[in-house]
Enzyme design. Structure first.
Site, PDB file in Angstrom:
ATOM      1  N   GLN A 188     -14.648  15.115 -11.055  1.00 11.35           N
ATOM      2  CA  GLN A 188     -14.371  14.057 -12.034  1.00 11.35           C
ATOM      3  C   GLN A 188     -15.608  13.250 -12.407  1.00 11.35           C
ATOM      4  O   GLN A 188     -15.588  12.478 -13.356  1.00 11.35           O
ATOM      5  CB  GLN A 188     -13.283  13.107 -11.508  1.00 11.35           C
ATOM      6  CG  GLN A 188     -11.910  13.759 -11.463  1.00 11.35           C
ATOM      7  CD  GLN A 188     -10.869  12.782 -10.993  1.00 11.35           C
ATOM      8  OE1 GLN A 188     -10.681  12.612  -9.792  1.00 11.35           O
ATOM      9  NE2 GLN A 188     -10.206  12.106 -11.917  1.00 11.35           N
ATOM     10  N   HIS A 212      -3.119  15.930  -5.147  1.00 10.49           N
ATOM     11  CA  HIS A 212      -3.647  15.719  -6.504  1.00 10.49           C
ATOM     12  C   HIS A 212      -5.162  15.977  -6.539  1.00 10.49           C
ATOM     13  O   HIS A 212      -5.658  16.684  -7.421  1.00 10.49           O
ATOM     14  CB  HIS A 212      -3.315  14.285  -6.950  1.00 10.49           C
ATOM     15  CG  HIS A 212      -3.873  13.895  -8.285  1.00 10.49           C
ATOM     16  ND1 HIS A 212      -3.070  13.566  -9.357  1.00 10.49           N
ATOM     17  CD2 HIS A 212      -5.155  13.781  -8.731  1.00 10.49           C
ATOM     18  CE1 HIS A 212      -3.849  13.274 -10.403  1.00 10.49           C
ATOM     19  NE2 HIS A 212      -5.108  13.382 -10.043  1.00 10.49           N
ATOM     20  N   GLU A 213      -5.877  15.412  -5.575  1.00 12.24           N
ATOM     21  CA  GLU A 213      -7.344  15.564  -5.572  1.00 12.24           C
ATOM     22  C   GLU A 213      -7.759  16.995  -5.250  1.00 12.24           C
ATOM     23  O   GLU A 213      -8.748  17.495  -5.796  1.00 12.24           O
ATOM     24  CB  GLU A 213      -7.992  14.576  -4.585  1.00 12.24           C
ATOM     25  CG  GLU A 213      -7.699  13.095  -4.834  1.00 12.24           C
ATOM     26  CD  GLU A 213      -7.886  12.648  -6.280  1.00 12.24           C
ATOM     27  OE1 GLU A 213      -8.709  13.245  -6.998  1.00 12.24           O
ATOM     28  OE2 GLU A 213      -7.186  11.704  -6.694  1.00 12.24           O
TER      29      GLU A 213
HETATM   30 CO    CO Z   1      -6.890  13.068 -11.049  1.00 13.83          CO
END
Ligand code: CO
Length: 168
Positions: free
Chosen positions: A53, A132-133
């Site tokens: 990210q 999620h990660e």
């Molecule tokens: Co995310």
């Protein structure tokens, strides 16, 4: 150092779709990256962040669901128990919320910032955030859990290029 230029990547950015490589050993370089990731996560009001990210395709995630900062390197889910659905958001896909079914409890293995092996059960929001990660480390995003029609709407909103006839 290029880390000074780290910034949050948004849906449509190629780094979010790459598979992340495992980290051989956590050193000063990785710890600097993790510190920058934490800065970005807290400044953005997130509860988790994965290295892709910020454009770094390494298997590093951080999570803070209100119990302090947790850092996990090379995280792997070894066991899963039960399932539950909850609405999730993602800093890389702002203003989009998706109901996602995930395991209720996960047993995770990895290493910490000091290169120690760690293994533990995680449940509730913490267990969900880990799942999620870890998705991010595989190039998977919350938009991959919605139907095609909704995904196209989201793609249009983020101006993500869609190949003709290929609704990925
Ligand atoms: Co995310």
């Amino acid at each position: 150092m290029k880390e000074t230029k780290l910034k949050l990547r948004l849906y449509g950015d190629k780094a979010l779709r790459k598979k992340s490589l495992s980290v051989k050993s956590v050193g000063a370089h990785e710890r600097t990256l993790l510190d920058k990731m934490a800065e970005i996560m807290y400044a953005s009001g997130g509860i988790g962040l994965a290295a892709p990210q910020v454009g770094i395709n390494k298997q590093m995630i951080i999570i803070d669901v209100g119990q302090g900062l947790n850092t996990l390197i090379n995280p792997k889910i070894k066991k899963k128990k039960g399932s539950w659905v909850m609405q999730e958001g993602c800093l890389s896909v702002p203003e989009v919320y998706v109901d996602i079914k995930r395991a209720k409890k996960v047993f995770v293995e990895g290493i910490d910032v000091a290169n120690n092996k760690i293994a533990f059960w995680a449940d509730e929001i913490f267990g969900r955030a880990i799942q999620h990660e870890i998705d991010h480390l595989r190039g998977k995003l919350i938009v991959d859990y919605v139907n095609l029609v909704k995904r196209l709407t989201i793609k249009r909103k983020f101006k993500v290029k869609t190949k003709k006839g290929l609704l990925s």
